[in-house]
Design an enzyme around this catalytic site. Structure first.
Site, PDB file in Angstrom:
ATOM      1  N   ASN A  39      31.696  30.620  48.973  1.00 20.30           N
ATOM      2  CA  ASN A  39      30.462  31.448  49.519  1.00 20.30           C
ATOM      3  C   ASN A  39      30.379  31.529  51.024  1.00 20.30           C
ATOM      4  OD1 ASN A  39      28.115  32.630  50.082  1.00 20.30           O
ATOM      5  ND2 ASN A  39      26.922  31.600  48.839  1.00 20.30           N
TER       6      ASN A  39
ATOM      7  N   CYS B  45      23.059  36.535  52.682  1.00 18.66           N
ATOM      8  CA  CYS B  45      24.408  36.996  52.188  1.00 18.66           C
ATOM      9  C   CYS B  45      24.144  38.528  51.817  1.00 18.66           C
ATOM     10  CB  CYS B  45      24.474  36.163  50.499  1.00 18.66           C
ATOM     11  SG  CYS B  45      24.597  34.575  50.762  1.00 18.66           S
TER      12      CYS B  45
ATOM     13  N   HIS C 198      28.751  40.166  45.972  1.00 16.19           N
ATOM     14  CA  HIS C 198      28.563  38.832  46.692  1.00 16.19           C
ATOM     15  C   HIS C 198      29.359  37.526  46.195  1.00 16.19           C
ATOM     16  CE1 HIS C 198      27.661  35.505  49.270  1.00 16.19           C
ATOM     17  NE2 HIS C 198      26.760  35.187  48.801  1.00 16.19           N
TER      18      HIS C 198
HETATM   19  N1  ACO Z   1      29.090  17.725  41.406  1.00 14.22           N
HETATM   20  C1  ACO Z   1      29.064  17.002  40.502  1.00 14.22           C
HETATM   21  N2  ACO Z   1      27.807  17.160  39.867  1.00 14.22           N
HETATM   22  C2  ACO Z   1      26.821  17.884  40.519  1.00 14.22           C
HETATM   23  C3  ACO Z   1      27.117  18.528  41.710  1.00 14.22           C
HETATM   24  C4  ACO Z   1      28.351  18.274  42.231  1.00 14.22           C
HETATM   25  N3  ACO Z   1      28.928  18.983  43.284  1.00 14.22           N
HETATM   26  N4  ACO Z   1      25.880  19.256  42.024  1.00 14.22           N
HETATM   27  C5  ACO Z   1      25.080  18.849  41.414  1.00 14.22           C
HETATM   28  N5  ACO Z   1      25.480  18.163  40.374  1.00 14.22           N
HETATM   29  C6  ACO Z   1      24.722  17.717  39.178  1.00 14.22           C
HETATM   30  C7  ACO Z   1      23.136  17.739  39.417  1.00 14.22           C
HETATM   31  O1  ACO Z   1      22.792  16.559  40.027  1.00 14.22           O
HETATM   32  C8  ACO Z   1      22.600  17.929  37.843  1.00 14.22           C
HETATM   33  O2  ACO Z   1      22.875  16.632  37.346  1.00 14.22           O
HETATM   34  P1  ACO Z   1      21.810  16.211  36.214  1.00 14.22           P
HETATM   35  O3  ACO Z   1      21.799  17.060  35.187  1.00 14.22           O
HETATM   36  O4  ACO Z   1      22.030  14.797  35.972  1.00 14.22           O
HETATM   37  O5  ACO Z   1      20.509  16.290  36.922  1.00 14.22           O
HETATM   38  C9  ACO Z   1      23.790  18.708  37.304  1.00 14.22           C
HETATM   39  O6  ACO Z   1      24.933  18.721  38.060  1.00 14.22           O
HETATM   40  C10 ACO Z   1      23.473  20.206  36.974  1.00 14.22           C
HETATM   41  O7  ACO Z   1      22.963  20.688  38.223  1.00 14.22           O
HETATM   42  P2  ACO Z   1      22.377  22.177  38.677  1.00 14.22           P
HETATM   43  O8  ACO Z   1      21.680  22.163  39.904  1.00 14.22           O
HETATM   44  O9  ACO Z   1      21.695  22.763  37.436  1.00 14.22           O
HETATM   45  O10 ACO Z   1      23.726  22.900  38.393  1.00 14.22           O
HETATM   46  P3  ACO Z   1      23.856  24.504  38.217  1.00 14.22           P
HETATM   47  O11 ACO Z   1      24.762  24.844  37.043  1.00 14.22           O
HETATM   48  O12 ACO Z   1      22.660  25.274  38.434  1.00 14.22           O
HETATM   49  O13 ACO Z   1      25.030  24.594  39.309  1.00 14.22           O
HETATM   50  C11 ACO Z   1      25.012  25.804  41.598  1.00 14.22           C
HETATM   51  C12 ACO Z   1      24.358  24.498  40.696  1.00 14.22           C
HETATM   52  C13 ACO Z   1      26.497  25.761  41.605  1.00 14.22           C
HETATM   53  C14 ACO Z   1      24.287  25.459  43.172  1.00 14.22           C
HETATM   54  C15 ACO Z   1      24.214  27.176  41.091  1.00 14.22           C
HETATM   55  O14 ACO Z   1      22.839  27.003  40.617  1.00 14.22           O
HETATM   56  C16 ACO Z   1      24.281  28.363  41.884  1.00 14.22           C
HETATM   57  O15 ACO Z   1      25.511  29.015  42.099  1.00 14.22           O
HETATM   58  N6  ACO Z   1      23.205  28.841  42.266  1.00 14.22           N
HETATM   59  C17 ACO Z   1      23.083  30.288  43.136  1.00 14.22           C
HETATM   60  C18 ACO Z   1      23.460  30.098  44.624  1.00 14.22           C
HETATM   61  C19 ACO Z   1      23.543  31.457  45.220  1.00 14.22           C
HETATM   62  O16 ACO Z   1      23.638  32.433  44.648  1.00 14.22           O
HETATM   63  N7  ACO Z   1      22.942  31.384  46.583  1.00 14.22           N
HETATM   64  C20 ACO Z   1      22.717  32.655  47.067  1.00 14.22           C
HETATM   65  C21 ACO Z   1      23.371  32.893  48.337  1.00 14.22           C
HETATM   66  S1  ACO Z   1      23.768  31.526  49.301  1.00 14.22           S
HETATM   67  C22 ACO Z   1      23.158  32.092  50.733  1.00 14.22           C
HETATM   68  O17 ACO Z   1      22.411  33.153  50.881  1.00 14.22           O
HETATM   69  C23 ACO Z   1      23.491  31.308  52.278  1.00 14.22           C
END
Ligand code: ACO
Length: 335
Positions: A288, A112, A258
């Site tokens: 993203n 990214c 980003h």
């Molecule tokens: N729909 C419903 N529930 C979901 C989903 C979904 N799509 N995905 C995960 N959950 C659930 C999980 O199973 C978890 O359930 P549990 O509490 O029963 O275990 C709960 O939701 C919370 O999951 P988390 O992973 O803790 O969710 P979080 O709030 O962290 O959001 C996300 C996840 C959106 C991926 C976030 O962590 C994020 O944006 N991270 C950074 C991503 C990023 O910046 N990447 C860098 C660039 S990408 C690149 O370089 C290609």
């Protein structure tokens, strides 16, 4: 001598995949996706549309705005994590499609942060060598081709698109100095390389039936860990860049972070004490798009006429590697 931005361009494929469409594919729902990420829909390219095709459309638009021909280009750089093929580079594929036979071509793999790395490299090459006059810098991704559509923790995040810039070296020294580059801070944290990766397809895990069956050719991410590092990393890079430039945050007209997650964007704005109306966001439409994200934003702002001469624009990114960066540029509209 000054390096200038002569043109910007961007392209997204026409097909939108909404959160409601995703509800039919994996166990998720529109409300979860919107509140956790800020994404409502993303664009998905058709099977026969390649990363270089997305790059081509963005490049044509940037060249058109710059008022130069493909044959004028000395350098073509494509930042991507979803190349057409492992070999050759996507920039060479783009060169062929553009007919830019005079350019030297190279790809940049910094996820990214790829566009920021690409701008930094092209800017340095233009400054260092008189033989380079025009550089085409593109961030392009067909992330849908490396997305595991059975993994709800990642497939809701990614989209396809491309953003491009034409940079030019101006030796005239007669006009007002319109140098775009003010300061930057790039960094990497290789110790966190496993947090965000495509495990197979390289020398570690060449493609086998087993790697395919295990979905190892798709993006895997520890979202929570990346989230925390992203916020602190981008805030630090932004602060260091502004400090190097001697520019106070309140002088920044726009910050383009980003577009990975709305909560990450809001947290950065909050910590830098930047009002949200100066924080550019289009994540709800495109999700993203990794290397393409900042280019898509910059072109949208530019074409909307929201960038004024002399505006400071702060770009910041974070991604697989882990890589991160911030860059302060000064905007001049093409007359
Ligand atoms: N729909 C419903 N529930 C979901 C989903 C979904 N799509 N995905 C995960 N959950 C659930 C999980 O199973 C978890 O359930 P549990 O509490 O029963 O275990 C709960 O939701 C919370 O999951 P988390 O992973 O803790 O969710 P979080 O709030 O962290 O959001 C996300 C996840 C959106 C991926 C976030 O962590 C994020 O944006 N991270 C950074 C991503 C990023 O910046 N990447 C860098 C660039 S990408 C690149 O370089 C290609």
């Amino acid at each position: 001598m000054a390096i200038r931005i002569l043109g910007t361009g961007s392209y997204v494929p026409p097909r939108a995949l909404s959160n409601f469409d995703l509800e039919k594919m994996v166990e998720t729902n529109d409300e979860w996706i919107r509140t956790r990420t800020g994404i409502s829909e993303r664009r998905i390219a058709e099977r026969d549309v390649l990363t270089s095709d997305l790059a081509l459309e963005a490049a044509k638009r940037a060249l058109d705005m710059a008022g130069i021909e493909p044959s004028d280009l000395d350098l073509i750089s494509v930042a991507t994590v979803s190349p057409d093929r492992p070999l050759p580079s996507t920039s060479c594929m783009l060169q062929k499609k553009l007919g830019a036979e005079n350019a030297a071509c190279y790809d940049v793999l910094a996820a990214c942060s790829g566009l920021l790395y690409s701008i930094e490299i092209a800017n340095a090459m233009l400054k260092a060598h008189k033989k380079y006059r025009y550089a085409l810098v593109v961030g392009a991704e067909k992330l849908s081709s490396v997305t595991d559509w059975t993994d709800r923790s990642t497939c809701i995040l990614f989209g396809d698109g491309a953003g491009a810039l034409v940079l030019a070296r101006d030796d005239s020294g007669t006009e007002e100095d319109k140098e775009f580059f003010i300061a930057s801070k790039l960094g990497s944290m290789g110790k966190y390389s496993d947090l965000l990766q495509i495990p197979a397809g390289g020398s570690e895990n060449p493609a086998t039936h087993e790697t395919v069956d295990a979905h190892m050719h798709f993006v895997k991410m520890d979202g929570q860990a990346v989230f925390k590092l992203a916020v602190s990393g981008m805030v630090k890079a932004c602060r260091e860049t502004l400090e190097e430039a001697g520019v106070d945050p309140e002088k920044v007209a726009w910050i383009i972070p980003h577009q990975a997650n709305m909560r990450i964007i809001d947290a950065i704005a909050n910590r830098l004490e930047l009002p949200l109306e100066r924080v550019f966001r289009n994540i709800s439409k495109y999700g993203n798009t990794s290397s393409a994200s900042i280019g898509l934003c910059l072109d949208e702002l530019n074409r909307d006429g929201r960038l004024k001469d002399g505006d400071y624009v702060l770009l910041t990114a974070f991604g697989g590697g882990l890589t991160l960066g911030a860059m302060l540029i000064k905007w001049y509209n093409k007359k």
